[in-house]
Write a protein that holds these residues in place. Structure first.
Motif, PDB file in Angstrom:
ATOM      1  N   ASP A  70      -2.708  -5.171  -9.661  1.00 37.09           N
ATOM      2  CA  ASP A  70      -3.176  -5.398  -8.171  1.00 37.09           C
ATOM      3  C   ASP A  70      -1.670  -5.057  -7.869  1.00 37.09           C
ATOM      4  O   ASP A  70      -0.298  -5.328  -8.155  1.00 37.09           O
ATOM      5  CB  ASP A  70      -3.031  -6.903  -7.942  1.00 37.09           C
ATOM      6  N   LYS A  72      -0.538  -4.137  -4.061  1.00 39.08           N
ATOM      7  CA  LYS A  72      -1.370  -4.584  -2.458  1.00 39.08           C
ATOM      8  C   LYS A  72      -0.156  -5.010  -1.958  1.00 39.08           C
ATOM      9  O   LYS A  72       0.756  -4.048  -0.731  1.00 39.08           O
ATOM     10  CB  LYS A  72      -2.300  -5.513  -2.318  1.00 39.08           C
ATOM     11  N   ASP A  73       0.519  -5.790  -2.449  1.00 38.19           N
ATOM     12  CA  ASP A  73       2.424  -6.279  -1.846  1.00 38.19           C
ATOM     13  C   ASP A  73       3.297  -4.840  -1.730  1.00 38.19           C
ATOM     14  O   ASP A  73       4.414  -4.067  -0.903  1.00 38.19           O
ATOM     15  CB  ASP A  73       2.118  -7.394  -2.090  1.00 38.19           C
ATOM     16  N   VAL A 106      -5.330   2.891  -3.227  1.00 42.29           N
ATOM     17  CA  VAL A 106      -5.283   2.092  -2.772  1.00 42.29           C
ATOM     18  C   VAL A 106      -6.131   2.404  -1.102  1.00 42.29           C
ATOM     19  O   VAL A 106      -6.625   3.488  -0.757  1.00 42.29           O
ATOM     20  CB  VAL A 106      -4.380   2.673  -1.531  1.00 42.29           C
ATOM     21  N   GLN A 107      -6.744   1.415  -1.585  1.00 45.97           N
ATOM     22  CA  GLN A 107      -8.252   1.236  -0.275  1.00 45.97           C
ATOM     23  C   GLN A 107      -8.155   0.837   1.015  1.00 45.97           C
ATOM     24  O   GLN A 107      -6.972   0.082   1.378  1.00 45.97           O
ATOM     25  CB  GLN A 107      -8.906  -0.044  -0.444  1.00 45.97           C
ATOM     26  N   LYS A 151      -5.715  -1.063   7.605  1.00 44.89           N
ATOM     27  CA  LYS A 151      -4.786  -2.014   6.459  1.00 44.89           C
ATOM     28  C   LYS A 151      -5.131  -1.737   5.545  1.00 44.89           C
ATOM     29  O   LYS A 151      -6.303  -1.054   5.188  1.00 44.89           O
ATOM     30  CB  LYS A 151      -5.440  -3.628   6.998  1.00 44.89           C
ATOM     31  N   VAL A 152      -3.877  -2.186   4.564  1.00 44.91           N
ATOM     32  CA  VAL A 152      -4.331  -1.609   2.925  1.00 44.91           C
ATOM     33  C   VAL A 152      -5.236  -3.145   2.443  1.00 44.91           C
ATOM     34  O   VAL A 152      -5.382  -4.502   2.978  1.00 44.91           O
ATOM     35  CB  VAL A 152      -3.165  -2.196   2.805  1.00 44.91           C
ATOM     36  N   SER A 153      -6.800  -3.100   2.474  1.00 51.69           N
ATOM     37  CA  SER A 153      -7.961  -4.175   1.967  1.00 51.69           C
ATOM     38  C   SER A 153      -7.479  -3.971   0.768  1.00 51.69           C
ATOM     39  O   SER A 153      -7.776  -5.380  -0.574  1.00 51.69           O
ATOM     40  CB  SER A 153      -8.832  -3.355   1.945  1.00 51.69           C
ATOM     41  N   ARG A 154      -6.819  -2.740  -0.365  1.00 55.69           N
ATOM     42  CA  ARG A 154      -6.459  -3.601  -2.191  1.00 55.69           C
ATOM     43  C   ARG A 154      -5.673  -2.856  -2.251  1.00 55.69           C
ATOM     44  O   ARG A 154      -5.278  -1.301  -1.480  1.00 55.69           O
ATOM     45  CB  ARG A 154      -7.627  -3.837  -2.391  1.00 55.69           C
ATOM     46  N   ALA A 155      -4.891  -2.004  -3.677  1.00 54.87           N
ATOM     47  CA  ALA A 155      -4.561  -1.385  -4.151  1.00 54.87           C
ATOM     48  C   ALA A 155      -4.104  -1.943  -5.445  1.00 54.87           C
ATOM     49  O   ALA A 155      -3.995  -3.161  -5.343  1.00 54.87           O
ATOM     50  CB  ALA A 155      -3.306  -1.047  -3.244  1.00 54.87           C
TER      51      ALA A 155
END
Length: 158
Positions: A70, A72-73, A106-107, A151-155
């Protein structure tokens, strides 16, 4: 950079646009206001189905990544802009905190002012050096109406 879309998604979006236009102009051909409203509602439903399909496809892309972490951050988005072709774009910056070069999936979710999900795209930021940053551009699959936010939903770093 890689951007994933599906032919089914693009076909659904094209069909939605054509159906909506046909329904709105059909009133002069003897359609009642309620039948026109029904056609518009049906087109809106298909648009929702297209977003659901794009979201599902994004999920499949992430499922294909093995040994991902993960991240995302570690991903930031610039402010969305509208490109010359009318599509919404946003610059994606990924910071690699690992000790070797990594890539990121990256979504990015594009939403309207009302908070409704308008589009989903997945971009790859490839070969980001250890301790460095990499950039890619997320581009909507179609023209989005109104001002969209991203926005970044997930990465995932892999």
């Amino acid at each position: 950079m890689t951007r994933w879309t599906t032919p089914a998604l693009l076909a659904a979006l094209a069909l939605t646009g054509l159906t909506g236009l046909t329904g709105l102009t059909a009133c002069s051909d003897g359609d009642s206001p309620s039948s026109v409203a029904s056609k518009v509602a049906s087109a809106a439903s298909r648009a929702g189905d297209a977003v659901a399909s794009a979201t599902a496809e994004a999920g499949r892309r992430f499922d294909d990544i093995k040994n991902g972490v993960d991240a995302k951050d570690d991903v930031r988005l610039a402010a969305p802009t509208t490109a010359a072709d009318g599509r919404t774009t946003v610059e994606v910056t990924a910071t690699n905190r690992a000790d070797s070069a990594k890539s990121f999936a990256v979504q990015v979710d594009f939403t309207g002012q009302d908070g409704k999900l308008l589009d989903v795209v997945v971009v790859t930021v490839s070969d980001v050096p250890a301790g460095g940053t990499g950039k890619a551009t997320a581009r909507s699959t179609h023209t989005l109406s109104g001002k969209a936010t991203a926005k970044v939903s997930r990465a995932v770093r892999y």
